[in-house]
Design an enzyme around this catalytic site. Structure first.
Site, PDB file in Angstrom:
ATOM      1  N   ASP A 148     -73.808 -54.081   2.241  1.00  8.32           N
ATOM      2  CA  ASP A 148     -73.697 -52.701   1.923  1.00  8.32           C
ATOM      3  C   ASP A 148     -74.627 -51.809   2.571  1.00  8.32           C
ATOM      4  O   ASP A 148     -75.673 -52.489   3.300  1.00  8.32           O
ATOM      5  CB  ASP A 148     -73.855 -52.484   0.386  1.00  8.32           C
ATOM      6  CG  ASP A 148     -73.174 -51.427  -0.244  1.00  8.32           C
ATOM      7  OD1 ASP A 148     -72.663 -50.389   0.436  1.00  8.32           O
ATOM      8  OD2 ASP A 148     -72.488 -51.569  -1.190  1.00  8.32           O
ATOM      9  N   ASP A 203     -66.157 -44.660  -0.562  1.00  5.46           N
ATOM     10  CA  ASP A 203     -65.415 -45.331  -1.472  1.00  5.46           C
ATOM     11  C   ASP A 203     -64.168 -44.871  -1.762  1.00  5.46           C
ATOM     12  O   ASP A 203     -63.975 -43.426  -2.199  1.00  5.46           O
ATOM     13  CB  ASP A 203     -66.271 -45.568  -2.754  1.00  5.46           C
ATOM     14  CG  ASP A 203     -67.558 -46.456  -2.668  1.00  5.46           C
ATOM     15  OD1 ASP A 203     -67.714 -46.847  -1.390  1.00  5.46           O
ATOM     16  OD2 ASP A 203     -68.047 -47.101  -3.607  1.00  5.46           O
TER      17      ASP A 203
HETATM   18  C1  GAL Z   1     -70.806 -49.232  -2.176  1.00 13.08           C
HETATM   19  C2  GAL Z   1     -69.437 -49.710  -1.784  1.00 13.08           C
HETATM   20  C3  GAL Z   1     -68.624 -50.300  -2.730  1.00 13.08           C
HETATM   21  C4  GAL Z   1     -69.491 -51.081  -3.549  1.00 13.08           C
HETATM   22  C5  GAL Z   1     -70.658 -50.736  -4.401  1.00 13.08           C
HETATM   23  C6  GAL Z   1     -71.542 -51.527  -4.984  1.00 13.08           C
HETATM   24  O1  GAL Z   1     -71.544 -48.640  -1.251  1.00 13.08           O
HETATM   25  O2  GAL Z   1     -68.896 -48.885  -0.950  1.00 13.08           O
HETATM   26  O3  GAL Z   1     -67.589 -50.690  -2.389  1.00 13.08           O
HETATM   27  O4  GAL Z   1     -69.876 -52.214  -2.997  1.00 13.08           O
HETATM   28  O5  GAL Z   1     -71.543 -49.862  -3.204  1.00 13.08           O
HETATM   29  O6  GAL Z   1     -72.553 -50.896  -5.481  1.00 13.08           O
END
Ligand code: GAL
Length: 387
Positions: A148, A203
């Site tokens: 991430d 997301d």
């Molecule tokens: C976001 C990511 C999500 C999930 C989340 C967890 O940045 O896009 O898919 O992994 O973090 O905190």
């Protein structure tokens, strides 16, 4: 001279560490990830249960291989040696035992972490610990790493992801490397040699048309994939985020459309629904053989938007052995009448093609004869053509 030659030979025989693992994700990765339903509320019993259900539901045999524990698996701090540790209450058996369990089911094990100092939910990130973490993941038996981009400050995305790629390669265990920097730095332009897939957007969430500050419905995600098709191929995929198929905010038609469109886009198929309450209809969507075959086609082409007219979206995907997949998606609020005039699809050439309707599981004769049918709001007609 001789010394130089020996030096050169030595250099040439050194293993190349600056590379990603080859031969992985030759077709888009398929699996299940905890985030879209459970967010940080994960524990080892849940992951075991999901692994069991991936087998008993037929998902494993349909091609879903990776089970990925997203954010929330860690303890809040590293241990005295600087190693990451699993939360002792929620993962008392530790990640190695969990990976062993998953492997024994004939599945592969994946994990989430972050290129910054902390994950988006405040758990320890990998910054400055890349080689140490990669060795730990290898010792646990991790096969897939989603990395991430929270709390990365002014770090350079390319350099940062390269560091982790090199660390994973040096640790020696083949790992699918999934870049999750939300498309901020156009990873499709530079990540081909770094990872096996990269997120193209922020997301996704389980609705068709909604848009929040940090997430958006499938219609918006879809819109952002336009033109990215030239960057995808075997072992380097655009990732329009994980599936919301079967989650409460989508109707059955929307789930079917979501699965059709992600299959057409050669997107990674990471299910994100609660498998404990999966309905037979949703299981049938997620395990549809013909849809999965389109997604997993060896040619590895991502569909392109052939036409976008009012609320009618037509996607075309070239398949191996002269086959084509075409999807007609209705993004409007009303049903529309579709008239297919095959002569418009010049790429089909002079040959007639046999038509197969994926969702109706039915042969529809041959191209040549025009077709008329209705497509309900947010539903999709998904056809595979064989010469
Ligand atoms: C976001 C990511 C999500 C999930 C989340 C967890 O940045 O896009 O898919 O992994 O973090 O905190």
């Amino acid at each position: 001279m001789k010394v130089l030659r020996i030096l050169l030979l030595c250099l040439l025989s050194l293993p190349a560490y600056a590379q990603k693992f080859e031969g992985l994700a030759l077709t888009p990765p398929m699996g299940w990830n905890s985030w879209n339903t459970f967010e940080v509320d994960v524990n080892e019993d849940l992951v075991r249960e999901m692994a069991d259900l991936m087998v008993s539901s037929g998902m494993r045999d349909a091609g879903y291989t990776y089970i990925v524990v997203d954010d929330g698996w860690e303890a809040m701090e590293r241990d005295a040696n600087g190693n990451l540790v699993a939360d002792p209450k929620r993962f008392p058996g530790g990640m190695k035992a969990l990976a062993d369990y998953v492997h024994a089911k004939g599945l592969k094990f994946g994990i989430h972490n972050d290129a910054g100092t902390r994950t988006c939910n405040g758990f320890p990130g990998g910054r400055g610990h890349e080689y140490q973490d990669a060795r730990l993941y290898a010792s646990w038996g991790v096969d897939y790493l989603k990395y991430d981009w929270c709390n990365t400050g002014t770090a350079d995305a390319q350099e940062t992801y390269k560091t982790m790629r090199d660390a994973l390669y040096a640790a020696g265990r083949p790992v699918v490397f999934s870049l999750c920097e939300w498309g901020n730095n156009k990873p499709w332009e530079w990540a081909k040699d770094i990872g096996h897939l990269w997120r193209t957007t922020g997301d996704i969430t389980d609705c068709y048309n909604c848009q929040g500050e940090y997430d958006m419905g499938m219609r918006f995600v879809l819109e952002l994939q336009k033109g990215l098709e030239k960057h995808a191929g075997p072992d380097h995929w655009n990732d329009p985020d994980m599936l919301e198929v079967g989650n409460p905010g989508l109707t059955l038609a929307e789930s079917r459309s979501h699965f059709t469109l992600w299959s057409m886009l050669a997107a990674p198929l990471m299910a994100g629904n609660d498998l404990r309450i999966m309905s037979p209809e949703i299981r049938d969507i997620l395990t549809n053989k013909a849809a999965i075959a389109v997604n997993q086609d060896a040619l590895g082409k991502q569909a392109y938007l052939y036409m976008d007219h009012i609320s009618k979206l037509i996607y075309v995907k070239e398949l191996s052995e002269g086959q084509w997949a075409i999807a007609w998606h209705n993004s409007g609020d009303q049903a529309f009448k579709l008239r297919i005039n095959w002569s418009h699809f010049k790429f089909l050439g002079e040959k007639t093609h046999k038509i197969y309707d994926v969702w109706a599981d039915k042969k529809m004769g041959k191209t040549g004869k025009n077709i008329e049918l209705d497509i309900a709001s947010h539903d999709t007609l998904f056809l595979v053509l064989t010469p």
